[in-house]
Design an enzyme around this catalytic site. Structure first.
Site, PDB file in Angstrom:
ATOM      1  N   ASP A  58      -4.506  -8.974  -2.908  1.00 63.23           N
ATOM      2  CA  ASP A  58      -4.906  -7.349  -2.997  1.00 63.23           C
ATOM      3  C   ASP A  58      -5.642  -7.107  -1.636  1.00 63.23           C
ATOM      4  OD1 ASP A  58      -5.187  -4.965  -3.836  1.00 63.23           O
ATOM      5  OD2 ASP A  58      -6.752  -5.129  -4.039  1.00 63.23           O
ATOM      6  N   GLU A  82      -0.515  -8.691  -0.263  1.00 58.43           N
ATOM      7  CA  GLU A  82      -0.196  -7.380   0.234  1.00 58.43           C
ATOM      8  C   GLU A  82       0.055  -6.895   1.638  1.00 58.43           C
ATOM      9  OE1 GLU A  82      -1.562  -2.588  -0.815  1.00 58.43           O
ATOM     10  OE2 GLU A  82      -2.806  -4.456  -1.047  1.00 58.43           O
TER      11      GLU A  82
HETATM   12  C1  GLC Z   1      -4.743  -2.610  -2.857  1.00 54.24           C
HETATM   13  C2  GLC Z   1      -4.061  -1.922  -4.339  1.00 54.24           C
HETATM   14  C3  GLC Z   1      -4.605  -0.381  -4.604  1.00 54.24           C
HETATM   15  C4  GLC Z   1      -6.617  -0.888  -4.754  1.00 54.24           C
HETATM   16  C5  GLC Z   1      -7.077  -0.994  -3.478  1.00 54.24           C
HETATM   17  C6  GLC Z   1      -8.279  -1.626  -3.269  1.00 54.24           C
HETATM   18  O1  GLC Z   1      -3.821  -1.704  -1.516  1.00 54.24           O
HETATM   19  O2  GLC Z   1      -2.441  -2.120  -4.713  1.00 54.24           O
HETATM   20  O3  GLC Z   1      -4.119  -0.529  -5.831  1.00 54.24           O
HETATM   21  O4  GLC Z   1      -6.853   0.674  -4.842  1.00 54.24           O
HETATM   22  O5  GLC Z   1      -6.399  -1.959  -3.319  1.00 54.24           O
HETATM   23  O6  GLC Z   1      -8.754  -2.294  -4.291  1.00 54.24           O
END
Ligand code: GLC
Length: 602
Positions: A258, A320
């Protein structure tokens, strides 16, 4: 434009509002699928591909399916999805043809950010089940040939995590330096501490939160309940890598990391340059050069890769990674060294957010040519962005447009990442009243930012109570109105459904050698409206793919001569255009508006 961070897509207000309006009109129109809206042709069974050879890692041809656990299947009637619910639905996932599930965080959490604020990395949140449920799920999934990929949040923890509780207690405790603590820049005349610099949280307001105990600020990229870990402290890396090992030891196939580009911040805490204007939360737009994608992160990624590689079974590391170019993305693979993440997400293709054949062509080509032979990972949908149905749909042709997106996802060479409900054409169901919003950014940002609830509504299984998701009187988010027609049961019974389209594409990709493993070559490269390419591999018929991104019939010129393929006809494998459901002479082929066509060259 690709957002600079994960949460940016839904702060691009004009687009969001515009598409939300379109979605509303679409719901009103509720176009029923007609029998002639899709003509599916059976997959060529004689072109079956055997399992990949030992040297090809499983994830290279995989279809990965993201499950938001709160919303997939509730097995105990509390209105919230859970692990046993997912276990119950493995037959469905197997029949769809997926290879792995990425589950959004299911660890213990105060649920401020619905699991992305983790308070214990080595347990399961009681809302979702127990570690025993988890183990049973992994074992059952294995019987269905499905692997499990965990979400791993390493940038921050919950403020209720014991590490932070201890860190916040004093400046001298053993974990005092585990988070990003700084003295105030000074105090206002009335004694208020001034944050160390101008950094803002992606979720609104200053990124610095005052701690009266320590008389210091801590940094939080996201909510103030999500303090950032201090990755300059080697103890933090060790603790996090231990949690990674904990799950690898339990048999998970890998991780989705993440917000991974935000691990590090500028040590000198320099102010970020203002870009002018304000965002949806009313904060100044800032460049993020000192808080995002800092070079230090790559050393961590290389060490992380070593951990994964020390396990058997091709464990996979997914990132991500909202980045602006293929060149930036390539760094996340380790470029030609191939020694960082195996699958950082390419957000350039799937989050283009307009049906533009020329730009799709450029971006797919970039993913083929600018990442040193690494494997692309395309994704059109996730739990942070309005559903692709609404981002790409025009309110009239959404069914055909959804078929185009699925065709691109499954017939390019990329590993495919999809999100639950994408296969059904689930729509974004954004709350219409502030008091109904669950996602905190939708409350603080209302009405410019309505949050992410709309893309997180329960899975639509059938047309019974709660769409078959739950038996509760009230589900955690409401069931969208269209569940009576847009659901698994109805679509399974309809040969022309979007669900069946997905199933066909996934089966073809697995079974047809050219689609499975062939090279990709663009065709008719100057065509502004039709994106066309051929997948080809020695010893098997090539497969031509063409999608018409325009609202009018368009002709595409398909010449395979430069590839040494002299064939003159193609046999349709899959199309939603009845007029293409036959043998087609190559050369000039005319596709109706928004048609998709996949054909085997004879
Ligand atoms: C990423 C996740 C999102 C979350 C953020 C903070 O972007 O996909 O849902 O709010 O990280 O962890």
């Amino acid at each position: 434009m690709v957002p600079r961070r994960s949460f940016r897509p839904f702060s691009a207000m004009p687009g969001r509002l515009f598409s939300a309006l379109l979605a509303g009109s679409l719901l009103a129109a509720a176009p029923a699928l007609t029998a002639q809206s899709a003509r599916l042709v059976a997959v060529d069974q004689h072109l079956m591909v055997n399992a990949d050879s030992g040297s090809t890692p499983w994830w290279k041809h995989a279809v990965i399916y993201e499950i938001y656990p709160r919303s997939f299947q509730d097995s105990n009637g509390d209105g919230i999805g859970d692990l046993n619910g997912i276990t119950q639905r493995l037959d469905y996932l197997q029949s769809l043809g997926i290879d792995a599930i990425w589950i959004s965080p299911c660890y213990p959490s105060p649920q401020v950010d619905f699991g992305y604020d983790i308070s214990d990395y080595e347990k399961i949140d009681p809302q979702y089940g127990t570690l025993a449920d988890f183990d049973r799920w992994v074992a059952e999934a294995k019987k269905h040939n499905i692997r499990i990929i965990m979400d791993m949040v390493m940038n921050h923890t919950s403020d209720k995590h014991p590490w932070f509780v201890q860190s916040a207690a004093s400046r001298t405790n053993p974990k005092a330096d585990w988070y990003v603590w700084r003295d105030p820049k000074g105090y206002t005349a009335d004694g208020k501490p001034i944050p160390p610099n101008n950094w803002i949280s992606g979720f609104g307001g200053s990124a610095w939160q005052w701690s009266p105990e320590r008389k210091q600020f801590y940094y939080h990229e996201f909510y103030r309940q999500q303090p950032d870990l201090n990755w300059r402290n080697p103890e933090v890396e060790k603790a996090m890598f231990d949690t990674v090992r904990f799950w690898l030891d339990r048999g998970v196939a890998g991780f989705r990391f993440d917000a991974i580009p935000t691990l590090f911040e500028d040590e000198a805490l320099r102010d970020e340059p203002a870009l002018g204007g304000t965002n949806a939360q009313g904060d100044p737009n800032l460049s993020d050069i000192y808080t995002n994608n800092l070079p230090e992160v790559h050393d961590v990624m290389r060490r992380l890769r070593k951990v994964a590689d020390s396990y058997p079974g091709d464990r996979v590391l997914i990132g991500e990674t909202y980045l602006n170019s293929a060149a930036d993305l390539n760094k996340w693979y380790g470029g030609a060294h191939h020694d960082e993440l195996q699958l950082p997400m390419d957000m350039q293709v799937g989050f283009l957010n307009r049906l533009d054949a020329a730009t799709f062509r450029t971006r797919i080509t970039d993913a083929e040519t600018k990442i040193d032979g690494n494997q692309p990972l395309f994704v059109f949908d996730n739990h942070d962005n309005r559903r692709s149905w609404d981002r790409y749909g025009d309110g009239i042709h959404n069914q055909q447009i959804a078929r185009i997106l699925a065709t691109l996802l499954f017939t390019t060479r990329s590993t495919a990442l999809m999100y639950y409900g994408e296969e059904l054409g689930m729509v974004t169901s954004t709350p219409t009243r502030k008091q109904d919003v669950k996602d905190p950014i939708g409350i603080t940002g209302w009405p410019r930012e309505k949050g992410r609830d709309g893309e997180r509504t329960p899975m639509q299984w059938d047309n019974s109570k709660d769409a078959g998701f739950s038996t509760a009187d009230k589900t955690w988010l409401p069931i969208p109105d269209n569940y009576t027609t847009v659901n698994v049961k109805t679509e399974q019974a309809d040969p022309a459904s979007l669900l069946r389209w997905h199933g066909q594409l996934i089966a073809m990709r697995r079974q047809n050698p050219a689609l499975h493993d062939g090279e990709i070559t663009m065709l008719d490269e100057n065509n502004p409206d039709v994106l066309a390419y051929v997948r080809h591999t020695p010893g098997s018929p090539a497969v031509v793919v063409a999608v018409n991104c325009s609202g009018e019939a368009r002709t595409v010129h398909l010449s395979l001569a430069s590839l040494g393929i002299s064939a003159s006809t193609a046999k349709t494998l899959l199309t939603d255009a009845p007029e293409l459901d036959k043998a087609i002479s190559l050369g000039d082929v005319t596709l109706p508006a928004y048609a998709s066509w996949v054909a085997s060259v004879q």
